[in-house]
Scaffold this motif. Structure first.
Motif, PDB file in Angstrom:
ATOM      1  N   ARG A 182       9.275   5.885  11.738  1.00  0.00           N
ATOM      2  CA  ARG A 182      10.725   6.399  12.246  1.00  0.00           C
ATOM      3  C   ARG A 182      10.438   7.949  12.314  1.00  0.00           C
ATOM      4  N   LYS A 183      11.277   8.493  13.104  1.00  0.00           N
ATOM      5  CA  LYS A 183      11.310   9.960  13.299  1.00  0.00           C
ATOM      6  C   LYS A 183      12.187  10.531  12.384  1.00  0.00           C
ATOM      7  N   THR A 226       8.517   1.753   4.938  1.00  0.00           N
ATOM      8  CA  THR A 226       8.300   0.520   4.276  1.00  0.00           C
ATOM      9  C   THR A 226       9.609  -0.304   3.962  1.00  0.00           C
ATOM     10  N   ASP A 227       9.273  -1.447   3.184  1.00  0.00           N
ATOM     11  CA  ASP A 227      10.263  -2.303   2.451  1.00  0.00           C
ATOM     12  C   ASP A 227      11.145  -2.880   3.804  1.00  0.00           C
ATOM     13  N   ARG A 228      10.652  -3.721   4.645  1.00  0.00           N
ATOM     14  CA  ARG A 228      11.324  -3.994   6.021  1.00  0.00           C
ATOM     15  C   ARG A 228      11.865  -2.745   6.760  1.00  0.00           C
ATOM     16  N   TRP A 229      11.200  -1.605   6.817  1.00  0.00           N
ATOM     17  CA  TRP A 229      11.561  -0.264   7.528  1.00  0.00           C
ATOM     18  C   TRP A 229      12.815   0.367   6.964  1.00  0.00           C
ATOM     19  N   GLN A 230      12.960  -0.050   5.865  1.00  0.00           N
ATOM     20  CA  GLN A 230      14.176   0.626   5.152  1.00  0.00           C
ATOM     21  C   GLN A 230      14.030   1.887   4.512  1.00  0.00           C
ATOM     22  N   VAL A 267       0.869  -1.262  -0.031  1.00  0.00           N
ATOM     23  CA  VAL A 267       0.099  -0.098  -0.070  1.00  0.00           C
ATOM     24  C   VAL A 267       0.847   1.296   0.030  1.00  0.00           C
ATOM     25  N   PHE A 268       1.954   1.321   0.808  1.00  0.00           N
ATOM     26  CA  PHE A 268       2.911   2.421   0.800  1.00  0.00           C
ATOM     27  C   PHE A 268       4.076   2.136   0.167  1.00  0.00           C
ATOM     28  N   ARG A 308       4.500   6.720  -1.096  1.00  0.00           N
ATOM     29  CA  ARG A 308       3.197   7.584  -1.088  1.00  0.00           C
ATOM     30  C   ARG A 308       2.265   6.485  -0.954  1.00  0.00           C
ATOM     31  N   ILE A 309       0.912   6.803  -0.448  1.00  0.00           N
ATOM     32  CA  ILE A 309      -0.131   5.721  -0.836  1.00  0.00           C
ATOM     33  C   ILE A 309      -0.834   5.409  -1.916  1.00  0.00           C
TER      34      ILE A 309
END
Length: 260
Positions: A143-144, A153-157, A113-114, A118-119
């Motif tokens: 993440r800040k 996204t993408d395993r938080w990368q 989705v993200f 973007r959405i």
């Protein structure tokens, strides 16, 4: 506030990792704990204690050579505890129903989705059409940066341009049953919760939200209850003794029995 169990699977094993360390290159991550037991072992434990609504997260990319081994571990857990878990990792409109058929109560989605910063509402609408919003959990892990929490996204990368605030939570709530939100900067560090994020999420309160990241003590749980106005559920990973941490799992179960 409910305790939501988690089973994280990486390279075919149940693990606890430092969330921000995940890399698709060479399927690497900084590991806190690698279990000698399979996902079904933990599923049986949670089942015996009547703890449901947790999540299984497949941490490898769907094109990874380990992805199928991750899925096999997830299948064992879902067979052991049908409808006891939600599942995320590589979920899209085409395969979502298959994971529900395996025994998951919900599918958890981020990157489908993200993406591209973007959405993609067409993908979100496709998922709702495929499984229904009542079986869809949106993972808004963040993440800040520059004083704001951005969905990653993408395993938080990879950062998106989507900020977690009341507007975003309101807008996306039409498409899902719940939110799962990892505070990625503290995920897997057992170094304390992201208090600012918890307060932001707690004051919204229109749908169930599970907070994950940084819980290291019962004081953290008390803080999360206060900051989240009693509206946030919580996942504890690396801090639990069953994953090599210092918080006794039995005591955590008892804590939440008293809360409820």
């Amino acid at each position: 506030m409910r305790f939501r169990p988690c089973i994280d699977i990486h390279n075919g094993s149940v693990k606890q990792i430092v969330g921000g360390s995940l890399k698709d290159d060479k399927d690497s991550a900084e590991e806190n704990y690698v279990s000698e037991s399979g996902a079904d072992f933990y599923a049986e434990m949670y089942k015996k204690n009547g703890i449901s609504g947790g999540h299984i997260i497949i941490l490898n990319h769907k094109d990874s050579r380990y992805y199928e081994a991750d899925v096999e571990q997830a299948k064992k857990a879902l067979k052991t505890y049908p409808k006891g878990f939600q599942i995320g990792g590589g979920i899209n409109s085409e395969n979502a129903e298959g994971f529900l058929d395996m025994g998951a109560s919900h599918v958890i989605v981020t990157s489908h989705v993200f993406k591209d910063g973007r959405i993609h509402f067409e993908n979100l609408e496709g998922l709702v059409k495929a499984v229904g919003r009542e079986r869809l959990v949106l993972d808004l892990s963040c993440r800040k940066r520059d004083g704001k929490y951005y969905i990653v996204t993408d395993r938080w990368q990879n950062f998106t341009d989507v900020v977690i605030d009341n507007h975003t939570l309101d807008m996306l709530s039409e498409f899902c049953d719940e939110y799962l939100i990892h505070a990625v900067d503290v995920e897997g560090k057992a170094s304390g919760i992201e208090k600012e994020l918890a307060a932001c999420l707690g004051q919204w309160g229109r749908k169930p939200i599970t907070y994950a990241g940084g819980v290291s003590s019962f004081d953290d749980l008390d803080s999360l209850k206060h900051l989240g106005c009693g509206r946030l559920d919580v996942t504890i990973g690396s801090a639990l003794d069953i994953f090599g941490g210092n918080m006794p799992y039995r005591n955590v179960v008892d804590y939440f029995k008293k809360e409820n």
